[in-house]
Design an enzyme around this catalytic site. Structure first.
Site, PDB file in Angstrom:
ATOM      1  N   GLY A  86       0.825  -1.202   0.000  1.00  0.00           N
ATOM      2  CA  GLY A  86       0.000   0.000   0.000  1.00  0.00           C
ATOM      3  C   GLY A  86       0.858   1.250   0.000  1.00  0.00           C
ATOM      4  N   GLY A 134       0.336  -5.287   0.577  1.00  0.00           N
ATOM      5  CA  GLY A 134      -0.832  -5.224  -0.285  1.00  0.00           C
ATOM      6  C   GLY A 134      -0.632  -5.916  -1.616  1.00  0.00           C
ATOM      7  CD  GLU A 157       2.385  -6.026   6.207  1.00  0.00           C
ATOM      8  OE1 GLU A 157       1.845  -5.947   5.100  1.00  0.00           O
ATOM      9  OE2 GLU A 157       3.054  -7.018   6.569  1.00  0.00           O
ATOM     10  CG  ASP A 165      -3.222  -5.212   5.891  1.00  0.00           C
ATOM     11  OD1 ASP A 165      -2.136  -5.478   5.334  1.00  0.00           O
ATOM     12  OD2 ASP A 165      -3.868  -4.184   5.626  1.00  0.00           O
TER      13      ASP A 165
END
Length: 378
Positions: A86, A134, A157, A165
């Site tokens: 992301g 992502g 992360e 995630d």
């Protein structure tokens, strides 16, 4: 990676056409019976933005019902990778303003991840070069996942004070033994062979063959085309380390895991050093996320990740991690709390508490609960 796509979709209206200002960031076209998605931010290693996620979600829904499209291919422009994750700089700026835009972005992104996992047609992902965070979400949930000798993938992360995630907790919880736990806590960049071992990918194809494979997918069934180009993968380093990984990471206590790693020494001690440099809160919440996600559906896993993610948006470490790694680049994050011992069980549990009206509501149970509330209210 082959020639970069520059034409608009010719199979129905392109989603990008309905999102002015975003079309250049993700491009759609149909080549024969192949729908091609090209992430088009090569200077940012195709980092995913809110507009890109929304456009992909819309276009994939259109192609799912389009009989002229037999297969979908997702790839990245340029030669650095599919997607580096992301756009964390945009997330950082949004956090300074309250984080509402990021919450909306994640809601679309997680719906996209779910759609990819359920896609009714072969969804081929070229996981070449960098495929992080992502980027894993838009590839590893697909049905035909291809890695190369250039693949460097993972969920890094914890390095920026966050946790895996995009369904990553569910993917890694299903990896052999405790290797997924090791990957999540260390945030290590993994090879294509390691991705195959972890269950994040299906086939190994040399990067030089990807343009020919993409051309073959225009007219051939995905399984047949991939079978012609796939080759045996090199050995997985992670697979060779599984014995000590399983022994050390079987605990549900982060401090105990570090103690075991240091006792084993060597590569294991190096992993302990890596984990100790991460956000203590992120390490403990990531570990708890992996334990809680076992047995859940992808919908439930994404709902859990959304709860956790919104708590990190409100906390200090996510902002601090991005500041240290990407904004100021001093590589010296000041975590709060600063040690694992200071992060209590109650602190960790709070990240998983229900969000009330802010729940993502992807799973049937969540949707039905919301419908019942509406009926009772009426």
């Amino acid at each position: 990676m082959g020639a970069e796509v520059s034409r608009e979709a010719d199979s129905g209206a392109a989603a990008g056409e309905r999102l002015p200002g975003e079309a250049a960031e993700v491009l759609f076209e149909r080549r024969g019976s192949l729908g091609v998605v090209t992430l088009n931010r090569p200077t940012a290693v195709n980092a995913l933005t809110a507009g890109m996620a929304a456009a992909m979600l819309e276009q994939l829904r259109l192609w799912a019902d389009d009989d002229a499209v037999a297969t979908v291919l997702v790839r990245g422009a340029g030669d650095r990778g599919l997607c580096a994750g992301g756009d964390i700089v945009a997330i950082y700026r949004d956090m300074l303003d309250g984080g509402d835009t990021t919450a909306d972005f994640w809601a679309d992104e997680y719906r996209l991840n779910l759609l990819i996992s359920e896609y009714p047609k072969p969804y081929v992902a070229f996981m070449d070069g960098l495929v992080l965070g992502g980027g894993v979400g838009i590839s590893a949930h697909g049905s035909v996942r291809i890695v190369t000798e250039r693949t460097r993938t993972g969920m890094p992360e914890t390095t920026i004070g966050f946790v895996p995630d995009v369904g990553g907790t569910l993917l890694l919880s299903g990896s052999p033994g405790e290797t997924g736990t090791h990957a999540a806590l260390t945030g290590a960049h993994l090879s294509g062979a390691d991705a195959l071992f972890l269950g994040l990918a299906d086939h190994f194809v040399p990067s030089a063959s990807l343009p020919e494979l993409a051309a073959a997918l225009e007219t051939e069934a995905a399984d047949a085309a991939v079978a012609r180009f796939a080759e045996p993968a090199p050995p997985s380093v992670l697979a060779a380390q599984q014995e000590w990984i399983d022994a050390c990471y079987s605990s549900d206590d982060a401090e105990e895991i570090l103690l075991r790693l240091r006792t084993v020494g060597g590569e294991a001690a190096g992993a302990a050093d890596t984990i100790e440099a991460k956000s203590p809160t992120a390490v403990k919440v990531a570990l708890e996320s992996l334990r809680r996600v076992r047995g859940l559906s992808l919908e439930q896993a994404l709902e859990q990740e959304y709860r956790v993610g919104l708590r990190f948006l409100a906390g200090p470490d996510f902002r601090e991690g991005i500041r240290a790694q990407v904004v100021d680049k001093d590589r010296n994050p000041r975590w709060k709390p600063a040690t694992l011992a200071e992060v209590t069980r109650e602190d960790v549990a709070a990240y998983f508490a229900p969000l009330g009206g802010r729940e993502l509501k992807l799973s049937p149970k969540q949707k039905n609960t919301e419908k019942n509330k509406e009926k009772n209210h009426v």
